[in-house]
Design a protein around this motif. Structure first.
Motif, PDB file in Angstrom:
ATOM      1  N   GLY A   1       0.840  -1.190   0.000  1.00 39.98           N
ATOM      2  CA  GLY A   1       0.000   0.000   0.000  1.00 39.98           C
ATOM      3  C   GLY A   1       0.875   1.240   0.000  1.00 39.98           C
ATOM      4  O   GLY A   1       1.903   1.273   0.688  1.00 39.98           O
ATOM      5  N   ILE A   2       0.477   2.237  -0.774  1.00 38.79           N
ATOM      6  CA  ILE A   2       1.231   3.496  -0.841  1.00 38.79           C
ATOM      7  C   ILE A   2       0.275   4.652  -0.616  1.00 38.79           C
ATOM      8  O   ILE A   2      -0.765   4.751  -1.269  1.00 38.79           O
ATOM      9  N   ASP A   3       0.637   5.527   0.323  1.00 36.95           N
ATOM     10  CA  ASP A   3      -0.087   6.776   0.536  1.00 36.95           C
ATOM     11  C   ASP A   3       0.792   7.872  -0.050  1.00 36.95           C
ATOM     12  O   ASP A   3       1.871   8.161   0.460  1.00 36.95           O
TER      13      ASP A   3
ATOM     14  N   VAL B   1       4.856   3.905   2.525  1.00 35.02           N
ATOM     15  CA  VAL B   1       4.699   2.614   1.861  1.00 35.02           C
ATOM     16  C   VAL B   1       4.703   1.498   2.907  1.00 35.02           C
ATOM     17  O   VAL B   1       5.547   1.487   3.804  1.00 35.02           O
ATOM     18  N   ALA B   2       3.761   0.572   2.761  1.00 31.36           N
ATOM     19  CA  ALA B   2       3.680  -0.574   3.667  1.00 31.36           C
ATOM     20  C   ALA B   2       3.666  -1.866   2.868  1.00 31.36           C
ATOM     21  O   ALA B   2       2.957  -1.977   1.875  1.00 31.36           O
ATOM     22  N   VAL B   3       4.476  -2.817   3.310  1.00 30.25           N
ATOM     23  CA  VAL B   3       4.508  -4.157   2.720  1.00 30.25           C
ATOM     24  C   VAL B   3       4.069  -5.143   3.801  1.00 30.25           C
ATOM     25  O   VAL B   3       4.032  -4.794   4.982  1.00 30.25           O
ATOM     26  N   PRO B   4       3.743  -6.384   3.437  1.00 35.55           N
ATOM     27  CA  PRO B   4       3.390  -7.362   4.467  1.00 35.55           C
ATOM     28  C   PRO B   4       4.513  -7.474   5.510  1.00 35.55           C
ATOM     29  O   PRO B   4       5.704  -7.404   5.163  1.00 35.55           O
TER      30      PRO B   4
ATOM     31  N   TRP C   1      13.057  -1.244  -3.340  1.00 35.55           N
ATOM     32  CA  TRP C   1      12.650  -1.884  -2.092  1.00 35.55           C
ATOM     33  C   TRP C   1      11.442  -2.790  -2.328  1.00 35.55           C
ATOM     34  O   TRP C   1      11.399  -3.910  -1.820  1.00 35.55           O
ATOM     35  N   LEU C   2      10.466  -2.319  -3.099  1.00 39.39           N
ATOM     36  CA  LEU C   2       9.303  -3.154  -3.393  1.00 39.39           C
ATOM     37  C   LEU C   2       9.710  -4.435  -4.120  1.00 39.39           C
ATOM     38  O   LEU C   2       9.209  -5.516  -3.823  1.00 39.39           O
TER      39      LEU C   2
ATOM     40  N   GLU D   1      11.506  -3.710   8.624  1.00 39.99           N
ATOM     41  CA  GLU D   1      10.860  -2.391   8.706  1.00 39.99           C
ATOM     42  C   GLU D   1       9.793  -2.349   7.608  1.00 39.99           C
ATOM     43  O   GLU D   1      10.024  -1.817   6.520  1.00 39.99           O
ATOM     44  N   PRO D   2       8.585  -2.890   7.871  1.00 42.11           N
ATOM     45  CA  PRO D   2       7.587  -3.040   6.810  1.00 42.11           C
ATOM     46  C   PRO D   2       6.875  -1.754   6.390  1.00 42.11           C
ATOM     47  O   PRO D   2       6.159  -1.754   5.396  1.00 42.11           O
TER      48      PRO D   2
END
Length: 73
Positions: free
Chosen positions: A23-25, A33-36, A60-61, A42-43
């Motif tokens: 998810g990206i805001d 940015v958040a990853v699982p 990073w993604l 550091e998610p």
């Protein structure tokens, strides 16, 4: 499957449809940015909006095995 509390505080089970999603805001000064949580120690990270930072975000993604992104603006 994950569980979350619904409006009546009962647990609702949700099926994970896209396990390789992030998810990206998108903001004016930074992108959040958040990853699982199992993909990185550091998610959730913050990236600036300059070209080199967006490239670092993309790298990073890829490192995290992300193939789908949900965007919030």
């Amino acid at each position: 499957m994950i569980s979350i509390a619904g409006p009546s505080r009962e647990k609702v089970r949700l099926e994970v449809l896209h396990p390789n999603a992030a998810g990206i805001d998108i903001g004016n000064a930074a992108h959040y940015v958040a990853v699982p949580p199992d993909r990185d120690t550091e998610p959730v990270r913050t990236f600036a909006c300059f070209t080199q930072d967006v490239r670092a975000l993309a790298d990073w993604l890829k490192q995290c095995g992300i193939v789908t992104v949900a965007q919030r603006t």
